[in-house]
Design an enzyme around this catalytic site. Structure first.
Site, PDB file in Angstrom:
ATOM      1  N   ASN A 244       0.835  -1.201   0.000  1.00 12.67           N
ATOM      2  CA  ASN A 244       0.000   0.000   0.000  1.00 12.67           C
ATOM      3  C   ASN A 244       0.874   1.257   0.000  1.00 12.67           C
ATOM      4  OD1 ASN A 244      -1.462   2.252   1.084  1.00 12.67           O
ATOM      5  ND2 ASN A 244      -3.082   0.829   1.673  1.00 12.67           N
TER       6      ASN A 244
ATOM      7  N   ASP B  69      -1.579  -5.344  10.534  1.00 12.88           N
ATOM      8  CA  ASP B  69      -2.777  -6.070  10.161  1.00 12.88           C
ATOM      9  C   ASP B  69      -3.934  -5.347  10.821  1.00 12.88           C
ATOM     10  OD1 ASP B  69      -3.785  -8.218   8.603  1.00 12.88           O
ATOM     11  OD2 ASP B  69      -4.254  -9.335  10.408  1.00 12.88           O
ATOM     12  N   SER B  70      -5.062  -5.326  10.160  1.00 14.61           N
ATOM     13  CA  SER B  70      -6.170  -4.555  10.716  1.00 14.61           C
ATOM     14  C   SER B  70      -7.491  -5.123  10.236  1.00 14.61           C
ATOM     15  CB  SER B  70      -6.051  -3.084  10.309  1.00 14.61           C
ATOM     16  OG  SER B  70      -6.045  -2.982   8.891  1.00 14.61           O
TER      17      SER B  70
END
Lengths: 198, 198
Positions: free
Chosen positions: A15, A73-74
């Site tokens: 990203n 991480d989400s």
């Protein structure tokens, strides 16, 4: 200190927004490099918690490069759904964001208003090397509730349904600047910086 | 609130001292039960970090009992040895504590005084259920250095060699009360309680 004296830190993400963000806050002490530059590749996320998945990604990047690595991480957690969508937030319905939002609404249809509490969570980990037994672990939570219908076109994920505590607007109605200031990811990055400064 | 209204929390440990400690600080909101009472059994600790091993132990206890579970993992970290003894603190030499201490001294023999820094670390995790994606994670670190020779007969592990910052005595020369007040485990438990209160 010359540029070369800074150790390399691989950001285990594709990203571009995240990479720029970490470059901005960590660039003074690390040479921040996206993993794509080093052909790190992807790894299967087999963990049962956000922190385990972040560690799997960071360790993979460390092992492939010999450098320190940062990974995150989400996802969205609905306690009344035993934590779902949780780790499966991005692939909850098997379809796109709109399908995920629709499935979440369906699965919450019979829940009382009190049970519509939800939070976004982001976990960021920093491993010094692949065998580092004591990674830095930072977590941010953004608490709110799941609305009865979607609103807004900004953000991504469950933002059309997520209403953060203290807001009237849905997260998808907030400006990117506002969201980046108060979100789970912003909190996690702030907490990581506090730990690095300690 | 009657006793039965408190949810059960399994302590994934066989150590009676730890169980009493967690009972004392968590008993007001949980029915704290040692895992031995419920025939949970042991699980292989295959993690690469303290937090992953603690999560493996807690998840195993959750899965076997259907209850919330708390587990910890701890050890000694010497940054100049890439984190060793680390996860292998208890089985570093394959022998007893004395053999582990002797091996650590041998492996540090050529290190400069500046490189003798070390810290004890304890990680405590609390999982609500086996699929809980967002465990509470608390960590405590007790910083110090590794002395040139062992001293004292108290404590366990590397306490004869560990000199905490601010102390002249080795950790094995401290009273149990003093150690329990300032150690990595004490810090981790305090941090867990802060998170539970938040």
């Amino acid at each position: 200190m010359s540029d070369d004296a800074r150790p390399r830190l691989i950001i285990a993400s594709h990203n571009p927004g995240k990479i720029l963000e970490f470059q901005a806050v960590l660039g003074h002490r690390w040479q921040v490099r996206p993993k794509a530059d080093l052909y790190v590749g992807d790894v299967e996320e087999t963990g049962s918690t956000f922190v385990e998945n972040a560690l799997i990604k960071a360790r993979h990047a460390c092992a492939r490069t010999g450098c320190a690595a940062l990974a995150d991480d989400s996802g969205l957690v609905v306690p009344a759904l035993e934590g779902a969508p949780g780790l499966r937030s991005a692939r909850y319905s098997g379809g796109d964001d709109e399908a995920n939002n629709a499935l979440l609404l369906k699965n919450m249809a019979t829940l009382e208003a009190d049970d519509r509490a939800a939070f976004y969570v982001a976990v960021v980990v920093l491993l010094e090397h692949a065998d580092d037994p004591t990674p830095l672990i930072a977590e941010g939570r953004w608490h709110g509730r799941i609305a009865a219908a979607p609103r807004g076109t900004g953000g991504f994920g469950y933002d059309p349904l997520f209403v953060a505590d203290g807001y009237e607007q849905h997260a998808a109605e907030l400006s990117a600047e506002e969201k980046n200031r108060v979100s789970h990811r912003a909190l996690a990055v702030q907490q990581l910086l506090q730990q690095l400064a300690a």
